[in-house]
Design an enzyme around this catalytic site. Structure first.
Site, PDB file in Angstrom:
ATOM      1  N   CYS A 156       0.808  -1.224   0.000  1.00  0.00           N
ATOM      2  CA  CYS A 156       0.000   0.000   0.000  1.00  0.00           C
ATOM      3  C   CYS A 156       0.839   1.271   0.000  1.00  0.00           C
ATOM      4  O   CYS A 156       0.330   2.352  -0.285  1.00  0.00           O
ATOM      5  CB  CYS A 156      -0.930   0.021   1.208  1.00  0.00           C
ATOM      6  SG  CYS A 156      -2.213  -1.209   1.077  1.00  0.00           S
TER       7      CYS A 156
HETATM    8  N1  COA Z   1     -20.491  -8.643   7.975  1.00  0.00           N
HETATM    9  C1  COA Z   1     -20.959  -8.799   9.221  1.00  0.00           C
HETATM   10  N2  COA Z   1     -20.183  -9.054  10.282  1.00  0.00           N
HETATM   11  C2  COA Z   1     -18.853  -9.179  10.082  1.00  0.00           C
HETATM   12  C3  COA Z   1     -18.297  -9.051   8.795  1.00  0.00           C
HETATM   13  C4  COA Z   1     -19.162  -8.778   7.722  1.00  0.00           C
HETATM   14  N3  COA Z   1     -18.708  -8.623   6.466  1.00  0.00           N
HETATM   15  N4  COA Z   1     -16.963  -9.194   8.892  1.00  0.00           N
HETATM   16  C5  COA Z   1     -16.695  -9.440  10.170  1.00  0.00           C
HETATM   17  N5  COA Z   1     -17.823  -9.436  10.900  1.00  0.00           N
HETATM   18  C6  COA Z   1     -17.959  -9.685  12.334  1.00  0.00           C
HETATM   19  C7  COA Z   1     -16.768 -10.446  12.890  1.00  0.00           C
HETATM   20  O1  COA Z   1     -16.949 -11.835  12.723  1.00  0.00           O
HETATM   21  C8  COA Z   1     -16.766 -10.027  14.323  1.00  0.00           C
HETATM   22  O2  COA Z   1     -17.727 -10.759  15.023  1.00  0.00           O
HETATM   23  P1  COA Z   1     -17.488 -11.218  16.547  1.00  0.00           P
HETATM   24  O3  COA Z   1     -17.357  -9.926  17.312  1.00  0.00           O
HETATM   25  O4  COA Z   1     -18.694 -12.013  16.845  1.00  0.00           O
HETATM   26  O5  COA Z   1     -16.215 -12.005  16.501  1.00  0.00           O
HETATM   27  C9  COA Z   1     -17.234  -8.579  14.291  1.00  0.00           C
HETATM   28  O6  COA Z   1     -17.942  -8.436  13.036  1.00  0.00           O
HETATM   29  C10 COA Z   1     -16.099  -7.588  14.329  1.00  0.00           C
HETATM   30  O7  COA Z   1     -15.094  -7.978  13.369  1.00  0.00           O
HETATM   31  P2  COA Z   1     -13.692  -7.280  13.281  1.00  0.00           P
HETATM   32  O8  COA Z   1     -12.899  -7.956  12.191  1.00  0.00           O
HETATM   33  O9  COA Z   1     -13.076  -7.217  14.623  1.00  0.00           O
HETATM   34  O10 COA Z   1     -14.139  -5.833  12.769  1.00  0.00           O
HETATM   35  P3  COA Z   1     -13.378  -4.474  12.825  1.00  0.00           P
HETATM   36  O11 COA Z   1     -14.201  -3.488  13.497  1.00  0.00           O
HETATM   37  O12 COA Z   1     -11.948  -4.615  13.238  1.00  0.00           O
HETATM   38  O13 COA Z   1     -13.356  -4.061  11.258  1.00  0.00           O
HETATM   39  C11 COA Z   1     -11.803  -3.966   9.422  1.00  0.00           C
HETATM   40  C12 COA Z   1     -12.695  -4.848  10.310  1.00  0.00           C
HETATM   41  C13 COA Z   1     -11.002  -4.867   8.487  1.00  0.00           C
HETATM   42  C14 COA Z   1     -12.701  -3.041   8.614  1.00  0.00           C
HETATM   43  C15 COA Z   1     -10.864  -3.121  10.318  1.00  0.00           C
HETATM   44  O14 COA Z   1     -10.246  -3.939  11.270  1.00  0.00           O
HETATM   45  C16 COA Z   1      -9.774  -2.408   9.526  1.00  0.00           C
HETATM   46  O15 COA Z   1     -10.033  -1.647   8.611  1.00  0.00           O
HETATM   47  N6  COA Z   1      -8.517  -2.608   9.938  1.00  0.00           N
HETATM   48  C17 COA Z   1      -7.385  -1.943   9.312  1.00  0.00           C
HETATM   49  C18 COA Z   1      -7.117  -2.620   8.027  1.00  0.00           C
HETATM   50  C19 COA Z   1      -6.030  -1.977   7.242  1.00  0.00           C
HETATM   51  O16 COA Z   1      -5.710  -0.832   7.325  1.00  0.00           O
HETATM   52  N7  COA Z   1      -5.458  -2.775   6.405  1.00  0.00           N
HETATM   53  C20 COA Z   1      -4.500  -2.348   5.502  1.00  0.00           C
HETATM   54  C21 COA Z   1      -4.776  -3.137   4.293  1.00  0.00           C
HETATM   55  S1  COA Z   1      -3.849  -2.571   2.994  1.00  0.00           S
END
Ligand code: COA
Length: 374
Positions: A156
């Protein structure tokens, strides 16, 4: 030593769009099929059923509302769940070169430059569609640019690392004008069958023209300084690579051959890393974060950007101080901060300071401090 400046940028946006609602419908259909196909092991408690995805979760967790892609039909087909691209012969332009060319022509036009003015092409992106010859050399040839070209990959952060490489060569005089292109077909490495990440990425290409400031033909951004840093982490990883067939189960449909991340950990670790990086960059320049009129941040997560902006400015940033484009494009890897810059920089006044900052896998973080000149 010469002073480098950004004199033009361009964005290629694929025509096909997938809304969250369309994406979730396809994912849920896939999940239902998988659960039906595995009804027995699920009933026996040997396997967890797949959970449905939700539009509301996606918007709340990431800020993403839709994404542009090079092929929509394959991604939304529950029997396919990845883009379907036509086979091209070796004698026609590759898809990355084609995307980059569109963005490059727009950037050249904005700079008032033609290809013969450029003597360096860097293709900086998260994935290259082949190992060699370099995509950058193909783009150089298609545009009719002399000089030299090479590919580089810092995930990225590729765009800002590419800008630093080009700016340093312009400073030293080894090149006079450079084109940095970022064709990102993120749909190719995203695991569309995993609800934790299936909403994250989109496709796009960006291009940036960098040249000696005295050669600028119109309004431009002086590059005051750049700063890059890396720190190894397995929290964002993709194990696909040229040794794949050499390993015992390398050719299997394995989860780790696509994008994998521990999103929560990335969020927690990268926010402080980036905030400190920007603060250190500003301090090294004898400036405070509050001196920035605008920040064009990597476009992965809205909440993440809000937190970084608040730490850097020392207060809540106004939306126009820190424009987000991820609601329209999703995460487009290295191209995200350049889209934000390209679409939200014309209004800055003479002397205004701004900062492009990208971050992601590696971990990696790169920042480019700019001053506006009209
Ligand atoms: N729809 C519904 N629920 C979902 C889901 C979806 N598509 N994806 C995950 N969930 C659920 C999970 O299973 C979890 O459930 P639980 O609490 O029962 O275990 C809950 O939602 C929270 O999931 P989590 O992965 O902890 O969500 P989050 O708030 O961390 O958001 C991201 C996920 C990926 C959006 C976030 O972590 C993020 O953006 N992180 C930074 C990523 C980044 O910068 N990456 C660089 C890539 S280049």
């Amino acid at each position: 030593m010469y002073t480098p400046a950004i004199t033009g940028t361009g964005v290629f946006t694929p025509d096909e769009v997938i809304t969250n609602a369309e994406l979730v419908e396809a994912f849920n259909a896939y999940a239902d099929r998988m659960n039906a196909a595995n009804a027995a092991p699920i009933a026996a408690g040997e396997m967890e059923p797949m959970q449905h995805s939700s539009d509301a979760f996606i918007v709340k967790a990431s800020g993403i509302e839709r994404r542009h892609v090079m092929n929509k039909s394959g991604i939304l087909d529950p029997e396919v769940m990845h883009p379907l691209l036509r086979q091209r012969s070796d004698d026609e332009p590759g898809i990355m070169a084609e995307m980059a060319l569109d963005a490059a022509n727009k950037a050249l036009e904005q700079a008032g430059r033609s290809p013969e003015d450029i003597d360096l092409v860097i293709c900086a992106a998260s994935n290259m569609e082949r190992a060699y010859p370099a995509i950058a050399i193909e783009i150089q040839s298609l545009l009719g640019i002399k000089g030299f070209a090479f590919d580089m990959n810092v995930a990225c952060s590729s765009a800002t690392f590419g800008i630093q490489a080009a700016a340093d060569m312009i400073r030293s005089g080894s090149v006079r004008a450079a084109l940095v292109v970022n064709p990102e077909i993120c749909s190719g490495h995203l695991e569309w069958r995993d609800r934790d990440c299936h909403f994250i990425f989109g496709d796009v290409a960006t291009a940036t023209v960098i040249e000696r400031i005295e050669d600028a033909k119109g309004p431009h951004f002086e590059i005051l300084s750049t700063r890059c840093a890396t720190q190894f982490s397995n929290n964002i990883r993709n194990n696909n690579g040229f040794l794949r067939r050499s390993r015992p189960d390398g050719m299997k449909d394995r989860r780790d051959m696509q994008f994998m991340q521990n999103g929560r950990k990335v969020f927690k670790e990268v926010v402080p890393m980036v905030s400190h990086h920007i603060a250190d960059h500003m301090t090294a320049e004898g400036l405070e974060g509050a001196a920035l009129k605008r920040m064009w941040l990597h476009q992965a997560n809205k909440t993440m950007n809000d937190l970084i902006g608040k730490k850097v400015l020392g207060r809540e940033p106004a939306p126009e101080e820190q424009p987000n484009i991820l609601q329209e494009y999703a995460n487009t890897s290295s191209a995200g901060s350049i889209i934000a810059f390209s679409q939200n920089s014309d209004d800055l006044a003479e002397g205004d300071l701004g900062l492009i900052c990208s971050f992601g896998a590696g971990y990696s973080v790169g920042s480019v401090l700019l001053r506006r000149h009209l």
